[in-house]
Write an enzyme that holds these catalytic residues in place. Sequence first.
Site, PDB file in Angstrom:
ATOM      1  N   GLY A 314     -11.390  33.387  65.986  1.00 39.81           N
ATOM      2  CA  GLY A 314     -10.681  32.894  67.157  1.00 39.81           C
ATOM      3  C   GLY A 314      -9.629  31.873  66.785  1.00 39.81           C
ATOM      4  O   GLY A 314      -8.970  31.962  65.736  1.00 39.81           O
ATOM      5  N   SER A 315      -9.475  30.847  67.607  1.00 45.26           N
ATOM      6  CA  SER A 315      -8.337  29.929  67.481  1.00 45.26           C
ATOM      7  C   SER A 315      -8.334  29.089  66.223  1.00 45.26           C
ATOM      8  O   SER A 315      -7.295  28.534  65.849  1.00 45.26           O
ATOM      9  CB  SER A 315      -8.270  29.024  68.712  1.00 45.26           C
ATOM     10  OG  SER A 315      -7.965  29.787  69.872  1.00 45.26           O
TER      11      SER A 315
END
Length: 597
Positions: A314-315
């Site tokens: 993810g981020s």
Amino acid sequence: MTTLAPPPRRPSSRPAPRPAARPAPRTFRQGDHVRRLRLWQLGLLILVTIVAGRVVDLQVIQGPTLAAAAEKSRMREVVIPATRGDITDANGVPLATTVAARNVTVDQTLVEDVEGTAAALASVLGGDASAYAPRLAGERRFVYIAKNVTPETWASVKALKLAGVFSEPTSTRVYPAGEVAANVVGHVRADGTGGSGLEHGLDDQLAGVAGSEIFESSARGTEIPTVEAAGTSAIPGKTVRLTIDRDIQWVAQDAIAKQVAYAKADSGTVVVMDPRTGKILALATVPTFDPNRPAEAVSADIGNRAVSDVFEPGSTSKVMTMAAVIEEKAAGPTTQLVIPPVLKRPAKTWHDHSPHGTLKLTLNGVLAKSSNIGTIMAAERIGGDTLYRYLKKFGIGEKTGLNFPGESKGYVPAPSQWSDTTFGTLAFGQGLSVNAVQAASVFATIANDGVRVTPSLVEGYTLPDGTYQAAPQASETRVVSTKTARTVRSMLESVVSADGTAPNAAIPGYRVAGKTGTANRIDDSCGCYRGYTASFIGIAPADNPSLVVAVFLQNPRNGHYGGVLAGPVFKRVTSFALQQERTPPTGSQRPRIPVEW
């Protein structure tokens, strides 16, 4: 009637028989005695010859063989296992050690009184005599009565002088810290070989070389104490010193265990690393197990999720995208971007994690706000091939170099395998997979001024003669320039501020850089996205990095944002580790890079 008289007989002309002659008495003659004596001598000579021949046969011809057989029947040989090397933390505190023990055995053919022997054994070993009796009766020459008893207990058994009861030396593996670092250290099987973790991965170094012990027993089957034992000495295994700090490890395990319980997550992991050396100071995962009682553990909890489990980051992966964009001079921290409410592309319309109108963000603001749309727009400035090249340079899809059993190397698809949406998802951290150590290593590269250092868990070895042997120095790879790495670090400080997504990760007195992650999680049962991976990876102090701490919670059900769930764990673990490492605050202020324009 007149009876006529028989006529007179005529005298016979045959002479009357003579009476039988009586043998004349024998008289003693000297020749008979000599003859008899010679016969006796001959018989005795034959007898002596037979006996002498048998003696010669037994003593000369068969003597060595019979003597060896007799000696063999009295001699017993047992294997002396080598003392397994200890596993210690970085400060020499034992995490795994070995204590001497004995196995009590029996030769059933030598047992004279089964019931009496059973009762005597029960009086020392404990339990009921009826449990020992079946193991004492029979024709088997070797049966275990009890395993891993203390030397003192065996001394009490030996003092009973029970016919047919013997022992063999062995050892017991003990883990003084219990669950602390259990998934790193691993455990030992009942046969003394490594069953998991480094006990398995470093089994050849830890095991040593077994020896033997030979002793003579009496006809009753008891050891003759006056006969000197012989054999070969065992060679102890090497002691392994890890990079793990036991105290930091304990705090990391305690913090993630409490947060996993609070978040109702499936599992959690914490990695603490020195970015300058690649040394891992803590590698915690829960649920875990007690290596002193591995049989009671759930099999899934014995492995090391920090290297075996992979997930979409993810981020937190946006750090690599930003580093690539800045290194390629396609944009800088203050580059102005207009972020639309949605990003329309031919294959897909992209959204951010929360709805918004048109935003005016700098590249620094894109990272601080964790905008997927802004990250894709920045990545489009360098293109897919360049992005892929940097992902590989950061080590994605490659093993970490720990050589830990069961490690998964993760995955990033080559451009030739991309679909129309792959580029966009890779830019903000979906569509690729990493393990926890790989993810921490990415931030360690940024913390170490752009140089990736191979992570390590082993500090060195102490040989049986006491010589210390340091582990080979970790390899280094330049990924981005020092300038780029420091720029990205400064941008990551905006994340841990009131303007960013992780103010909960801030540590008073220290500059902290980091990134949150809230990634969709693949559920293997359906092959679909279900649930989340909540994460935070941070660097401290940001202006002079000595620590990288990565926190992951898998499938939390009580919230799912990385800044909210993982940020507080980072704060507690990092605060303690900074004190443990005696790292003072630098006293400088973080740079104020604009978030909006």
